[in-house]
Design a protein around this motif. Sequence first.
Motif, short mmCIF file in Angstrom:
data_model
loop_
_atom_site.label_atom_id
_atom_site.label_comp_id
_atom_site.label_asym_id
_atom_site.label_seq_id
_atom_site.Cartn_x
_atom_site.Cartn_y
_atom_site.Cartn_z
N VAL A 1 -28.12 46.40 -39.07
CA VAL A 1 -28.46 47.91 -39.18
C VAL A 1 -30.14 48.07 -39.14
CG1 VAL A 1 -28.14 50.07 -40.21
CG2 VAL A 1 -26.34 48.42 -40.27
N LEU A 2 -30.57 48.46 -38.24
CA LEU A 2 -32.04 48.81 -37.83
C LEU A 2 -32.20 50.02 -38.15
CD1 LEU A 2 -31.20 46.39 -35.74
CD2 LEU A 2 -33.14 46.78 -34.66
N ARG A 3 -33.16 50.35 -39.21
CA ARG A 3 -33.58 51.68 -39.54
C ARG A 3 -34.78 52.02 -39.10
NH1 ARG A 3 -32.57 48.76 -44.20
NH2 ARG A 3 -34.19 49.02 -45.12
N GLY A 4 -34.70 53.33 -38.47
CA GLY A 4 -35.93 53.92 -37.83
C GLY A 4 -35.88 53.92 -36.27
N PRO A 5 -36.68 54.69 -35.43
CA PRO A 5 -36.62 54.84 -34.18
C PRO A 5 -36.67 53.47 -33.41
CG PRO A 5 -38.57 55.53 -34.78
CD PRO A 5 -37.73 55.25 -36.04
N GLN A 6 -35.75 53.11 -32.41
CA GLN A 6 -35.85 52.08 -31.58
C GLN A 6 -36.12 52.50 -30.08
OE1 GLN A 6 -35.38 49.29 -33.38
NE2 GLN A 6 -35.12 50.46 -35.20
N GLY A 7 -37.28 52.55 -29.82
CA GLY A 7 -37.88 53.31 -28.51
C GLY A 7 -38.64 52.14 -27.66
N THR A 8 -38.04 50.79 -28.08
CA THR A 8 -38.66 49.68 -26.97
C THR A 8 -37.46 49.03 -26.35
OG1 THR A 8 -40.55 49.69 -28.54
CG2 THR A 8 -40.29 48.03 -26.66
N LEU A 9 -36.85 48.13 -27.36
CA LEU A 9 -36.22 47.09 -26.78
C LEU A 9 -34.44 47.79 -26.56
CD1 LEU A 9 -36.90 43.81 -28.93
CD2 LEU A 9 -37.76 44.44 -26.45
N TYR A 10 -34.36 48.76 -27.21
CA TYR A 10 -32.69 49.12 -27.23
C TYR A 10 -32.37 49.97 -25.98
CZ TYR A 10 -31.72 46.59 -31.17
OH TYR A 10 -31.30 45.46 -32.08
#
Length: 788
Positions: free
Chosen positions: A136-145
């Motif tokens: 679970v990654l918390r926070g915006p994922q604006g690059t790799l996802y």
Amino acid sequence: MTRQFSGFQRISYSALAFALAATATSPVWAQTTDEKPALETVVVVAQKREQAAQDVPIALSVFSAAALDRAQIEDATDLQYSIPNAVLTGNDRYTLRGVGTNALGSSDLGVQSFVNGAAIGYLPQNELFDMARIEVLRGPQGTLYGRNTTGGAINVITRKPGRTFGGEASLQLGNFDSARVGLAFDLPFGDKVATRFAAYGLSREGYTDNLSTGNQIDGRNQWAFRSTTVFEVGEQTDFTLMFGYYDEDSTRAREGKRLCKAHPVLGCDPRQLGFDSPDATTTILNTLARFFTPFPAGTNIYAGAPNPTDLRKVAADTDPSYKLDQSFLTFNGDHRFGDLTLSGVLAWSKGSTEQNTDWDNAALPFRFTAPITYTAARGRTVTTNQLITTDSFTSKTETRTAEVRLASDYEGKLNYLVGAFYLEGESSGGFETWHPAIEAFQKANGRPEETWRVSALSRNGKNTTQALFGELYVTLADNLRLTLGARQTEEKRSGESRSIVLAPLGPWVFSSFKGSKATGKIALDWTPDLSFTDQTLVYGSVATGYKGGGLNNSNSAPTYGPEEVTAFEIGTKNSLQNGKLQANFAGFVYDYSGLQLGQRINGGVVTKNADADIWGLEAEFLYAPSRPWLIDANLSYLHTEIGTFLSEDAANPAQSLTATTPPVQVNLAGNELPHSPKAKVKVGAQYTTQPFAGGWTSTLRVDALWQDKYFAREYNTPTDVIDSWGTLDLQARFDKADKGVSVRFFVKNVTDEDNITNIIIEDALIGRYRNVRLLEPRTFGVILEKAF
């Protein structure tokens, strides 16, 4: 209305007194040189490459197969307890750090789930069975996802097959006539190919009594199947093919208990909740029924309608029905050549659902003065003097995705990961409501059958997303690294919608949204050599996340805009006491623009955009003070605040009672975001004995959770408040390792709290009452497991 938690609080304070707070990383032991236990390193792919979880400069909660098993995390409801600043909104979608999905209509999720790296989503209704781990990654994922998210990402990694034949079988029996069977086994085919099959089936009676029909509702009848095949083409090349299917045909309640304090003008008082039925005298449906049906003079259609004071009891004409199915496929491939790895992910998902319930949540004593013929539900025509009304939510979706990545592993100061992503999907569905007064009114006006119900439907929905992304990793010093990330996203969304509320048959309205956005990330991570820790990672980052706009089922506002979150974060991850203690901390500040907020007004829904500010703190710990003991916990604090935003509130006393009067707007400036409790604490502790008679070991475990109050809606009215709540779970487990046998006794929600998790308001058509959703009551049982 008040609810008491004193019993839980007394027990949970005792638990807090003897345990610390922390993460759900694997509890598996590793051996150290001084023969003292240490916590094993867990390898994750949060950054699309294999890394130890403690080396990843991201706020990350990791649940290995052992961690899921030890805390008996069976589904998304259980998972939320062990994640800081996490809420499973309405028991069916995640909110992380106040960012989730508040839109109504065609929308992406703020917290997207990924299955084996593919952006096809893992249904929260499905059990988390046969998992390798969950990240679970918390926070915006604006690059790799592959599907840009503003709240975070949940990576669901399913188990791969072993190289020898073997497996596990389980049987779980519990109260509410609950029975669950599970089976998984590995089947090798030579040295290069192996398959793993896993399946479960669950059946249980409902947690809620419908006193009108005499049935128990909110029961389960569901099953799922998964096959995973690994192909080792060569020493440097391997492929994994996974197919899964989920099916449910239950009495799961989409809307729960009705709460209302009757009000002679508004139907229900917006300032307090209670166990009344609405006073429908001035509602539009009561008025229509009076003029267009054989209606008793001066009657309130809700008069005398029972509403039991027990949250686990309802009185409704119609039991809910809940059908849901999903098929999904993922194909992962990796080829390594030299210092480079080429990876690809192809995926497909197709699903449908039909969820039906009693629209007025009531068994009305009201009777027409003569029988009438009308449509009471889809495909159900009745001739009766009763007033029966139902609603239905339907949806069909299909998604296809493709992603390719190239990652370097050079020994020098520069490394990189670059990739491309593509997604396309189709969707249709919407809400429909049947009511005899609506049908009679439309018939009297000579309107066709499609108008005889309230409907907000969409069809021919299409969405495409394509993106180029990459990250550059620069080693500035032996213990200092810079990460630079960027993503360019292009997306299109289109579809046709039609909303009919007591109106003529209108045309299908085509609407479309097109977006283009560049997002990025700048991060530094530092691994200082400190005298008081075994290993420390300190990181800081600035990152942006983007979630595209969507389509309203509304002729007046066909689209709404995108969301964007700019996140500033600092954190540290620490290993101490020769690997026996992990202590991780994070602090963050969000600039949240374009927040998508859905509104229910006059029988329809419209989503609009606002702005907000968020900041918070998180801590996660895992501690093994000695070999028998394992203690874990997490704690968090969250502050949210909406900016200036004018919005219509169906619960506002000044709001219109009809669809023709101009709406009344209120300013939400300074209000808290929905589903954002300020504080949350979760503690777990277990003690495992040395082998005793016959080689058995025993493990006793306690898990306690407390969560602060929060608001169900952005309006923050008194009836939006969800009181603080908690749960206490106990386990006693006995294992005989040499025989692969395990026996577990468990009790969940020991104090049998009626914990409300969400409150949904109905609009002025039927009196503005509230529907609430609850966590499960006290459940207990036994689990038998055998490895072979």
